[in-house]
Design a protein around this motif. Sequence first.
Motif, PDB file in Angstrom:
ATOM      1  N   THR A  60     -12.786 -38.297  45.341  1.00 37.22           N
ATOM      2  CA  THR A  60     -13.490 -39.289  46.502  1.00 37.22           C
ATOM      3  C   THR A  60     -13.065 -38.498  47.834  1.00 37.22           C
ATOM      4  O   THR A  60     -11.966 -37.785  47.987  1.00 37.22           O
ATOM      5  CB  THR A  60     -12.999 -40.659  46.419  1.00 37.22           C
ATOM      6  N   LEU A  61     -13.759 -38.991  48.878  1.00 35.26           N
ATOM      7  CA  LEU A  61     -13.460 -38.620  50.179  1.00 35.26           C
ATOM      8  C   LEU A  61     -13.318 -39.729  51.334  1.00 35.26           C
ATOM      9  O   LEU A  61     -13.905 -40.700  51.165  1.00 35.26           O
ATOM     10  CB  LEU A  61     -14.416 -37.705  50.818  1.00 35.26           C
ATOM     11  N   ALA A  62     -12.316 -39.743  51.969  1.00 36.37           N
ATOM     12  CA  ALA A  62     -12.165 -40.718  52.907  1.00 36.37           C
ATOM     13  C   ALA A  62     -12.499 -39.980  54.335  1.00 36.37           C
ATOM     14  O   ALA A  62     -11.747 -39.234  54.612  1.00 36.37           O
ATOM     15  CB  ALA A  62     -10.735 -41.507  52.679  1.00 36.37           C
ATOM     16  N   VAL A  63     -13.189 -40.706  54.908  1.00 34.86           N
ATOM     17  CA  VAL A  63     -13.496 -40.035  56.366  1.00 34.86           C
ATOM     18  C   VAL A  63     -13.719 -40.897  57.289  1.00 34.86           C
ATOM     19  O   VAL A  63     -13.575 -42.225  57.275  1.00 34.86           O
ATOM     20  CB  VAL A  63     -14.855 -39.562  56.084  1.00 34.86           C
ATOM     21  N   GLY A  64     -13.414 -40.473  58.543  1.00 33.69           N
ATOM     22  CA  GLY A  64     -13.375 -41.356  59.925  1.00 33.69           C
ATOM     23  C   GLY A  64     -14.873 -41.556  60.205  1.00 33.69           C
ATOM     24  O   GLY A  64     -15.688 -41.368  59.476  1.00 33.69           O
ATOM     25  N   VAL A 115     -12.512 -35.742  57.713  1.00 36.62           N
ATOM     26  CA  VAL A 115     -11.952 -35.794  56.545  1.00 36.62           C
ATOM     27  C   VAL A 115     -10.398 -36.346  56.542  1.00 36.62           C
ATOM     28  O   VAL A 115      -9.665 -35.412  56.953  1.00 36.62           O
ATOM     29  CB  VAL A 115     -12.311 -34.806  55.655  1.00 36.62           C
ATOM     30  N   LEU A 116     -10.246 -37.507  56.226  1.00 38.75           N
ATOM     31  CA  LEU A 116      -9.162 -38.198  56.327  1.00 38.75           C
ATOM     32  C   LEU A 116      -8.068 -37.829  54.899  1.00 38.75           C
ATOM     33  O   LEU A 116      -6.801 -37.285  55.169  1.00 38.75           O
ATOM     34  CB  LEU A 116      -8.850 -39.745  56.476  1.00 38.75           C
ATOM     35  N   GLN A 117      -8.923 -37.763  53.933  1.00 42.39           N
ATOM     36  CA  GLN A 117      -7.955 -37.563  52.525  1.00 42.39           C
ATOM     37  C   GLN A 117      -8.844 -37.382  51.458  1.00 42.39           C
ATOM     38  O   GLN A 117     -10.340 -37.782  51.699  1.00 42.39           O
ATOM     39  CB  GLN A 117      -6.804 -38.721  52.259  1.00 42.39           C
ATOM     40  N   HIS A 118      -8.419 -36.985  50.230  1.00 39.14           N
ATOM     41  CA  HIS A 118      -9.253 -36.718  49.171  1.00 39.14           C
ATOM     42  C   HIS A 118      -8.606 -36.626  48.024  1.00 39.14           C
ATOM     43  O   HIS A 118      -7.274 -36.820  47.954  1.00 39.14           O
ATOM     44  CB  HIS A 118     -10.183 -35.465  49.386  1.00 39.14           C
ATOM     45  N   THR A 119      -9.380 -36.853  46.829  1.00 39.93           N
ATOM     46  CA  THR A 119      -8.712 -36.831  45.681  1.00 39.93           C
ATOM     47  C   THR A 119      -9.200 -35.697  44.599  1.00 39.93           C
ATOM     48  O   THR A 119      -9.256 -35.937  43.498  1.00 39.93           O
ATOM     49  CB  THR A 119      -9.088 -38.418  44.694  1.00 39.93           C
ATOM     50  N   GLU A 165     -21.554 -38.725  47.150  1.00 39.98           N
ATOM     51  CA  GLU A 165     -20.628 -39.902  47.304  1.00 39.98           C
ATOM     52  C   GLU A 165     -20.624 -40.770  46.072  1.00 39.98           C
ATOM     53  O   GLU A 165     -19.867 -41.333  45.442  1.00 39.98           O
ATOM     54  CB  GLU A 165     -20.780 -40.631  48.428  1.00 39.98           C
TER      55      GLU A 165
END
Length: 719
Positions: A60-64, A115-119, A165
């Motif tokens: 997953t990606l966490a984005v702004g 992109v704030l963080q990813h897995t 996504e």
Amino acid sequence: MLRGRRFTQRLLPVMALVLVISPVLSCGMVDTVIDGVSGVLPGGEAEGTSERGPDRPTGTLAVGPSIVATSQVMEPGGGVLTVVKAGDPLDGMIIQVPPGAHPSPSQYNVSSATVLQHTFGPHFQPVTPLIAIENGGGYAEELIEVRIPVDVPPDHFAMAFYYDETNGTLEGIPSVVRDADSITIVTRHFSRLLVSIVKNTVLDDLVKKGIDSGFRPGGDDWQFVNRGSYIASAGHCAGQSLTALWYYCERPDGADPFLWNLYDNNGAKPATPGFWEDDSLGYRLASRVQVELGDSWMSFANQFMGGLAGANDEATFRAFAYAMLLTGEPQLVYIYATAGGGHAMIIYRVDAKGLHIADPNYPGNLERRIAYANGQFAPYNSGANADEIAAGHGKAYDLIGYVAKTATVDWNRIAHYWRGLKSRTIGYDRFPDYAVVVVADDGSETPLIDGFESKEENILIRVTGSIPIGTRVFRDGVRLQADAAGKYPLEAGNNVIGISIWGDVNNNPQSRLYKYIDFQYFNIWYGPKETTGCKGWALESVTPDWAPKEKKWGDQYETNYLFSATDGAFSASGRLWIGEETDQGAGALEAWVLFSHEGTWTPLPPCIPFGETTTITLNLHSPVVGIDGTPAHDRGWAASYAHLWVNINDWEGLYLEDSDTLRAASSTWEGATESMVFEFNLTELAYGQPKEGEVIEVAVWFGALNGDGCYRYKYVYHQ
């Protein structure tokens, strides 16, 4: 004429429609064939095994928040969109849309989100925001170049990826130019994407250990060799590679089955692993996908490979390695010979030996690879198809291209054609029609059907069509030779006759070139049928009595009608125009409807003992009705029906018993699978006191829009 119940079907106006656009890639004789022509066709198969590969990695990606960069309307004549926005990470992005990419003006909207963080693990290091390029969706008619600004540190490799996504997956995108401050990709469609980097030494160390997708020749490729066909005479390497890759990634038959030999003999038993010609559904699928992709291949191939001329082998090698590392999937490779000609294959492993490949010209071969050393690929030797290689016309392909999966290929179209394989209608719209007949000594012709009973020991079989046709004939898997009169010998009893059908693609007596069209099996009985040894009801004969219906509106509006039956099964399929011309009224939707039905029934036993109850299980399957052609429709629906039932008579026609009719309907919304169990007791129907020689007929009736009929089972009582 048929007797008993008759049935009607209706085909009603139609629902929605999928656009049929698609793209790239192609490849480039079997020997002059054919019984009644000349020569010998090639043979030979490969064997192999495999272990099911690992599941595809996800993340997953966490984005702004999304920030708009620019927007612009692209006219059909093409244009250039440039992001000019100081301080924005997309400042300097350039999208080049060539003329003809879109048939009408298209709105391009470009935005990004940090992109704030990813897995996705330690080897995924985003160096751009998540970029969204929206242009209305669908595939462009031309390759579009996108220059993405990015700072690539020294000794690092950069590559662009789509991010899905919904499924949490990544997919590589082909690049034609890389430098310290940008990467230029080529694609025909857009979704959200970003660029990731990896340190060269890290990737090189992983390559030394081996980066593997789990795909293996002999387990996950097709079992037949690429020899081309009537509609893909130069070869179907792209179609064969793409369908094997699609099957491995999408797993339409569930998680476990291997493709290799799964559809040998079209999935029927007994299997024929040493004989490729009866694998007609898979072979026609590869050719049909080849044609779909090959219609515009030349322009795409030239554009793409021309762009790669400026790229180096090292970057291409790392693209395969990095894409496989992050996606866990095999990758599509396109190779090109500067002397002319191209070839498509699958890369399934990257290691110190180079790129391990599944080559459609060498199915099941685990030793094929594109060697790589000192930053350069060695030329790879193969050919347009296996027969060109055998004839000494192989090539050394010296330009290697990473073409990924969906960037240039309309992936969902493969699913459309896979449904054609499952409904046994694949290729109906492109391969030529033909008819198989038995020719009597007086020249009269009778359609050859499964269950045909021959009065003659030697039989003249002819395949006719609008083009010159050649055939090869087999009995129980052994090639038969015709006598001087062109007849084939039969043995007493049942003969399983296979007919391989080939057409002359040149249609020229001076230069015949026969290519594969299809293969069919027929059960042909010769001689008396034994009835002795049965104390009770002995099956004396099985008589097929079926025929396709006459087309109500004619060949112009009813095409590719196929109706066939065997002892225990029937199938029906076709393509019908829904419009005012076919009495659909002023509200007609002007589209083609594709329908198919399959029905089976329990084979009746050769002997039914006195007093015993017999069970017949009836099954009907009607897959979802398809729509083919344009324009697409937002509303409407189509329905198609099939029927199956049993009735029983004494030989004078006295009605004794009738089963309920089994019906299966399908529409554009849903299909249907129906079954019914029918039981009967012939002794009870004969009032419990049958006499020697008494006759009862069990008739299994079936029908659909384009045909109907029955199989008649004649039972004679013996004390």
